[in-house]
Design a protein around this motif. Sequence first.
Motif, PDB file in Angstrom:
ATOM      1  N   LYS A  27       0.826  -1.207   0.000  1.00 19.43           N
ATOM      2  CA  LYS A  27       0.000   0.000   0.000  1.00 19.43           C
ATOM      3  C   LYS A  27       0.860   1.258   0.000  1.00 19.43           C
ATOM      4  CE  LYS A  27      -4.001  -2.235   0.804  1.00 19.43           C
ATOM      5  NZ  LYS A  27      -5.118  -2.273  -0.139  1.00 19.43           N
ATOM      6  N   ASN A  34      -2.387  -7.697  -4.938  1.00 16.16           N
ATOM      7  CA  ASN A  34      -3.493  -7.088  -4.211  1.00 16.16           C
ATOM      8  C   ASN A  34      -3.975  -5.835  -4.959  1.00 16.16           C
ATOM      9  OD1 ASN A  34      -4.264  -4.901  -1.900  1.00 16.16           O
ATOM     10  ND2 ASN A  34      -4.920  -6.945  -1.372  1.00 16.16           N
ATOM     11  N   ASP A  42     -12.458  -2.355  -4.465  1.00 14.20           N
ATOM     12  CA  ASP A  42     -11.591  -2.347  -5.649  1.00 14.20           C
ATOM     13  C   ASP A  42     -12.419  -2.568  -6.908  1.00 14.20           C
ATOM     14  OD1 ASP A  42      -9.241  -2.049  -4.099  1.00 14.20           O
ATOM     15  OD2 ASP A  42      -9.378  -4.170  -3.556  1.00 14.20           O
TER      16      ASP A  42
HETATM   17 MG    MG Z   1      -8.028  -3.865  -1.746  1.00 12.58          MG
END
Ligand code: MG
Length: 227
Positions: free
Chosen positions: A45, A73, A93
């Motif tokens: 992230k 991811n 997402d």
């Molecule tokens: Mg996600």
Amino acid sequence: MASSVDYSLYLVTDSTPAILGDRDLVEVVEAALAGGVTLVQYRDKVSDTAVLVSTARRLHLVTRKYNVPLLINDRVDVALAVGCEGVHIGQDDLDLRSARKLLGEKAIIGVTVSTVEEARLACKDGADYLGIGTMFATATKTNTKNVIGTAGTKEILRAISEDGRNVRAVSIGGINASTVQRVLYQSSDSKKKLDGVAVVSAIVAAKDPKRAAEDLMKLIKSPPPFA
Ligand code: MG
Ligand code: TZP
């Protein structure tokens, strides 16, 4: 590929200093693969797109050596750029049907679910597996919607066993050597068991990631002392 995947010990990575420290992610993942990890998700992230793609390429070289699938991811674009085996997507997402259109039938696509409704929808839309969680509260991901425990997980497993598609299922959140057997055996419904567990800090933050993976795998494969 999608149906023969081994979900027993699923490593999900983290690139933050709090968990990875100053170690090289690819070296940590390679050690975990040597210790028996059966599936890897590159979850990052913090890096920009260029770093995501270059790290994913390095990871893919290593996972291929061990014949273990690599999933990305969130980022279908990164998975496409790298040519790896699939993606893991959350509820916020890109939707599963769009991801499937982009990646094709052979790709492995997993979805995070924390309710029976989300699980049913993911099954209907053709998920290969569900990441069910959050099992236990964890410092690795604090913005999770729900902590559902073994009871909530069992409820989801029961619901998806009625779906007939035999979607695969892993649990995630706070799973380590002390909790893994409880997770596997207390969550199991009579018709549908977990296919495995997904862990981040139990391996990525471990001093010896190979040993951590070996120890977890031993616990996964052996019957619990309280069965
Ligand atoms: Mg996600
Ligand atoms: N999704 C739900 S909990 C979680 C994710 C990615 C993090 C799990 O991390 P850990 O360190 O295995 O508890």
